[in-house]
Design a protein around this motif. Structure first.
Motif, PDB file in Angstrom:
ATOM      1  N   PHE A 170      -1.681   5.290   9.270  1.00  0.00           N
ATOM      2  CA  PHE A 170      -2.832   4.394   9.191  1.00  0.00           C
ATOM      3  C   PHE A 170      -2.813   3.664   7.853  1.00  0.00           C
ATOM      4  N   PRO A 171      -3.402   2.483   7.803  1.00  0.00           N
ATOM      5  CA  PRO A 171      -3.416   1.721   6.543  1.00  0.00           C
ATOM      6  C   PRO A 171      -4.410   2.315   5.549  1.00  0.00           C
ATOM      7  N   VAL A 172      -4.125   2.139   4.274  1.00  0.00           N
ATOM      8  CA  VAL A 172      -5.064   2.550   3.231  1.00  0.00           C
ATOM      9  C   VAL A 172      -5.989   1.363   2.944  1.00  0.00           C
ATOM     10  N   PHE A 173      -7.077   1.601   2.241  1.00  0.00           N
ATOM     11  CA  PHE A 173      -7.986   0.525   1.877  1.00  0.00           C
ATOM     12  C   PHE A 173      -7.255  -0.521   1.028  1.00  0.00           C
ATOM     13  N   ASP A 174      -7.585  -1.768   1.275  1.00  0.00           N
ATOM     14  CA  ASP A 174      -6.931  -2.861   0.556  1.00  0.00           C
ATOM     15  C   ASP A 174      -7.095  -2.741  -0.953  1.00  0.00           C
ATOM     16  N   GLU A 175      -8.221  -2.185  -1.397  1.00  0.00           N
ATOM     17  CA  GLU A 175      -8.472  -2.069  -2.835  1.00  0.00           C
ATOM     18  C   GLU A 175      -7.424  -1.220  -3.545  1.00  0.00           C
ATOM     19  N   PHE A 176      -6.765  -0.348  -2.814  1.00  0.00           N
ATOM     20  CA  PHE A 176      -5.750   0.518  -3.422  1.00  0.00           C
ATOM     21  C   PHE A 176      -4.351  -0.097  -3.402  1.00  0.00           C
ATOM     22  N   LEU A 177      -4.214  -1.269  -2.811  1.00  0.00           N
ATOM     23  CA  LEU A 177      -2.907  -1.909  -2.720  1.00  0.00           C
ATOM     24  C   LEU A 177      -2.722  -2.897  -3.860  1.00  0.00           C
TER      25      LEU A 177
END
Length: 270
Positions: A170-177
């Motif tokens: 699953f994708p992680v939150f965009d803020e962590f990318l």
């Protein structure tokens, strides 16, 4: 009544100098180095004690007469929990038998990949434990106490480096990318462009993660104020440090604590 922050920054810089000087003293021992000096330095005592003077001044100068500030002694620093019997805090402030503030002081030096989850999981559990106990009336009838979490993180190339995201399902939150610039491939005229290899996404640095963590601790109401202070090892000379954002800065932490104490003092005079 205006807030009194005093020389909180000067006291914090002294605390940072003492922090790094204390670690250097432990790590200077050859035997310690051979057995993993980083771990022994962490276990070598309460290495954030230098910040206690800052906290004491903020409480004393903002009008709450008779406040009792506990900074040592297991019985005086132990508060009840809900999921466990008790938890030992670093600072406990009482006034007329009521809990005004409870504060945790942490540090993170080296071993960023190994210890980030440990620090964050402990902070989450500590807050949830006490807040649930407060909800269940373990403290009796009183205003909500100030809950504070402050961490000093080594400002180092490794704490500012982006790392690979290994999440697959699953994708992680965009803020962590991390936003990583991808160079444009120059293809000579008449040649076909090669199919680009897919690259694993990159995560923001550990310092940025701590900043996001503190922001979300506050937005979720787990801590009244959460702050991250970045400081290099050579700050043993001058106590140098930097903030990651206005909301998670040392100034915001100091102002939040001072404001809470001043509000409590005003209410107690009625």
């Amino acid at each position: 009544m205006p807030l009194v922050l005093g020389d909180y920054e000067k006291l914090a810089r002294k605390g940072i100098k003492d922090f790094w000087a204390g670690r250097s003293k432990v790590l200077s021992n050859d035997e310690e180095k051979s057995q993993g000096g980083e771990r022994s330095a962490v276990l070598g005592g309460k290495n954030m004690d230098g910040f206690l003077a800052m906290i004491q001044q903020l409480v004393k100068r903002n009008g709450l007469r008779g406040a009792v500030i506990h900074i040592k002694g297991r019985p005086d620093l132990t508060l009840p929990g809900y999921f466990r019997p008790t938890k030992l805090w670093d600072v406990v402030v009482l006034h007329e038998g009521k809990l005004v503030a409870a504060i945790e002081l942490k540090s993170h030096v080296g071993s960023f990949g190994n210890n980030f989850n440990n620090r964050t999981e402990e902070a989450l559990g500590t807050a949830q434990d006490l807040l649930t106990a407060v909800r269940e009336n373990v403290l009796g009838q009183q205003p909500m106490p100030f809950l504070g979490w402050l961490i000093l993180v080594e400002d180092h190339e490794k704490s500012r480096r982006h790392t690979t995201c290994s999440a697959r399902h699953f994708p992680v939150f965009d803020e962590f990318l991390a936003e990583v610039d991808t160079p444009v491939e120059q293809v000579p005229e008449g040649k076909r462009k090669r199919k680009a290899k897919s690259k694993a996404p990159r995560l923001v640095s550990y310092l940025e993660r701590y900043n996001l963590f503190c922001l979300r601790l506050m937005s979720e109401g787990l801590y009244t104020r959460a702050a991250v202070v970045a400081s290099p090892r050579d700050a043993a000379r001058n106590g140098a440090f930097s903030d990651l954002s206005d909301e998670t800065s040392l100034h915001a932490f100091a102002a939040g604590l001072a404001g809470h104490v001043a509000t409590w003092a005003t209410a107690s005079k009625r």
